[in-house]
Design a protein around this motif. Sequence first.
Motif, PDB file in Angstrom:
ATOM      1  N   ALA A  82       2.378   1.269   4.062  1.00 27.08           N
ATOM      2  CA  ALA A  82       1.264   1.065   4.993  1.00 27.08           C
ATOM      3  C   ALA A  82       0.995  -0.422   5.194  1.00 27.08           C
ATOM      4  O   ALA A  82       0.787  -0.882   6.329  1.00 27.08           O
ATOM      5  CB  ALA A  82       0.010   1.762   4.465  1.00 27.08           C
ATOM      6  N   MET A  83       1.005  -1.175   4.101  1.00 27.76           N
ATOM      7  CA  MET A  83       0.794  -2.616   4.209  1.00 27.76           C
ATOM      8  C   MET A  83       1.923  -3.268   4.993  1.00 27.76           C
ATOM      9  O   MET A  83       1.698  -4.153   5.826  1.00 27.76           O
ATOM     10  CB  MET A  83       0.686  -3.234   2.815  1.00 27.76           C
ATOM     11  CG  MET A  83       0.186  -4.669   2.832  1.00 27.76           C
ATOM     12  SD  MET A  83       0.181  -5.416   1.189  1.00 27.76           S
ATOM     13  CE  MET A  83       1.918  -5.767   0.998  1.00 27.76           C
ATOM     14  N   LEU A  84       3.152  -2.819   4.739  1.00 27.37           N
ATOM     15  CA  LEU A  84       4.309  -3.363   5.454  1.00 27.37           C
ATOM     16  C   LEU A  84       4.230  -3.055   6.942  1.00 27.37           C
ATOM     17  O   LEU A  84       4.502  -3.917   7.786  1.00 27.37           O
ATOM     18  CB  LEU A  84       5.586  -2.767   4.867  1.00 27.37           C
ATOM     19  CG  LEU A  84       6.919  -3.222   5.464  1.00 27.37           C
ATOM     20  CD1 LEU A  84       7.139  -4.694   5.194  1.00 27.37           C
ATOM     21  CD2 LEU A  84       8.056  -2.402   4.874  1.00 27.37           C
ATOM     22  N   HIS A  85       3.822  -1.823   7.296  1.00 26.41           N
ATOM     23  CA  HIS A  85       3.705  -1.416   8.700  1.00 26.41           C
ATOM     24  C   HIS A  85       2.599  -2.199   9.410  1.00 26.41           C
ATOM     25  O   HIS A  85       2.741  -2.559  10.584  1.00 26.41           O
ATOM     26  CB  HIS A  85       3.438   0.083   8.770  1.00 26.41           C
ATOM     27  CG  HIS A  85       3.394   0.633  10.157  1.00 26.41           C
ATOM     28  ND1 HIS A  85       4.509   0.709  10.969  1.00 26.41           N
ATOM     29  CD2 HIS A  85       2.354   1.135  10.890  1.00 26.41           C
ATOM     30  CE1 HIS A  85       4.174   1.222  12.132  1.00 26.41           C
ATOM     31  NE2 HIS A  85       2.875   1.501  12.111  1.00 26.41           N
ATOM     32  N   GLY A  86       1.488  -2.432   8.711  1.00 27.88           N
ATOM     33  CA  GLY A  86       0.456  -3.311   9.238  1.00 27.88           C
ATOM     34  C   GLY A  86      -0.609  -2.675  10.098  1.00 27.88           C
ATOM     35  O   GLY A  86      -1.523  -3.365  10.573  1.00 27.88           O
ATOM     36  N   SER A  87      -0.549  -1.356  10.334  1.00 28.55           N
ATOM     37  CA  SER A  87      -1.575  -0.685  11.129  1.00 28.55           C
ATOM     38  C   SER A  87      -1.630   0.784  10.722  1.00 28.55           C
ATOM     39  O   SER A  87      -0.743   1.282  10.024  1.00 28.55           O
ATOM     40  CB  SER A  87      -1.278  -0.810  12.628  1.00 28.55           C
ATOM     41  OG  SER A  87      -0.032  -0.214  12.944  1.00 28.55           O
ATOM     42  N   ASP A  88      -2.691   1.469  11.167  1.00 23.75           N
ATOM     43  CA  ASP A  88      -2.822   2.887  10.855  1.00 23.75           C
ATOM     44  C   ASP A  88      -1.582   3.639  11.324  1.00 23.75           C
ATOM     45  O   ASP A  88      -1.021   3.344  12.379  1.00 23.75           O
ATOM     46  CB  ASP A  88      -4.052   3.476  11.541  1.00 23.75           C
ATOM     47  CG  ASP A  88      -5.358   2.935  10.976  1.00 23.75           C
ATOM     48  OD1 ASP A  88      -5.300   2.131  10.023  1.00 23.75           O
ATOM     49  OD2 ASP A  88      -6.417   3.321  11.487  1.00 23.75           O
ATOM     50  N   ALA A  89      -1.157   4.627  10.539  1.00 21.87           N
ATOM     51  CA  ALA A  89       0.060   5.354  10.904  1.00 21.87           C
ATOM     52  C   ALA A  89       0.051   6.746  10.291  1.00 21.87           C
ATOM     53  O   ALA A  89      -0.623   7.003   9.287  1.00 21.87           O
ATOM     54  CB  ALA A  89       1.304   4.594  10.441  1.00 21.87           C
ATOM     55  N   GLU A  90       0.816   7.633  10.912  1.00 23.26           N
ATOM     56  CA  GLU A  90       1.133   8.943  10.367  1.00 23.26           C
ATOM     57  C   GLU A  90       2.577   8.868   9.865  1.00 23.26           C
ATOM     58  O   GLU A  90       3.479   8.476  10.616  1.00 23.26           O
ATOM     59  CB  GLU A  90       1.003  10.034  11.434  1.00 23.26           C
ATOM     60  CG  GLU A  90      -0.396  10.169  12.016  1.00 23.26           C
ATOM     61  CD  GLU A  90      -1.357  10.799  11.035  1.00 23.26           C
ATOM     62  OE1 GLU A  90      -1.012  11.862  10.468  1.00 23.26           O
ATOM     63  OE2 GLU A  90      -2.456  10.238  10.834  1.00 23.26           O
TER      64      GLU A  90
END
Length: 269
Positions: A82-90
């Motif tokens: 989640a931190m790597l992706h940087g935004s809310d995600a499913e």
Amino acid sequence: MRVDFIKMHGLGNDFVVLDARAREIPAMQPAIAAAIADRNTGIGCDQLILLEKSDAADFRMRIFNQDGSEVGACGNASRAVAMLHGSDAEIETAGGTLSVSPTAGGATVDMGEPRFDWDAIPLAYAMDTLSMPVGWEMLGDPGAVNVGNPHVIFFVDDTDAVPLDRIGPEVEEDPLFPERVNVNVATIEDRSRIRLRVWERGAGLTRACGTGACATAVHAMRRKLVDSPVTVALPGGELKIEWSPGGSIRMTGPATESFRGSFEWDEFA
């Protein structure tokens, strides 16, 4: 073929992350995952995390333990990703779809609803998972919870006094658990705090286990030993777990990027 990787950890539970969303890599095999995870001859990690495209969610996360076995869930890795992706995600996983939200220095993860039925853990035969009539040496009266992967939880007076490196493998491999099991030993310090150590199936003793913290907190709440939210203190640090019966588990905690690098795929294939 040169492949990039990102080394991350959540409370000391460390991962090698391979991102195949934009650039395809060869098919992952258990032996390759184990070779990459080897701390002596590979990059070294508790779990290898493979990110892929998904038609059902923003992306897919596959999780391989240190021994190469693929598993359904990893709470610490979910926060790191989640931190790597940087935004809310499913995130699609083999254990279900997770909702993640980055926070300052970490993330909150909706881990979904826990499962308690004996065949959902799974166990080899029917029994009450709130108070199981089984035991191993000093460990008895456990409970079992599936939070995307199977956990058995023992409450003890002093978690540090349990020789988990010896008993953990025995419980993990017991025929009662046909898919093996993660072994949690916990001490209730007060109604807002649990101290926990985990023997992780396929990885061994770990500094932190996000799903173990979730399973232990939920089981303690079912036994009315703690309230929600509760802090779970592991050797690597602390997680906050929230849950109400019939609802999803929410886990909040830190994640860290350690470094980045690359390797030749053929070196591990």
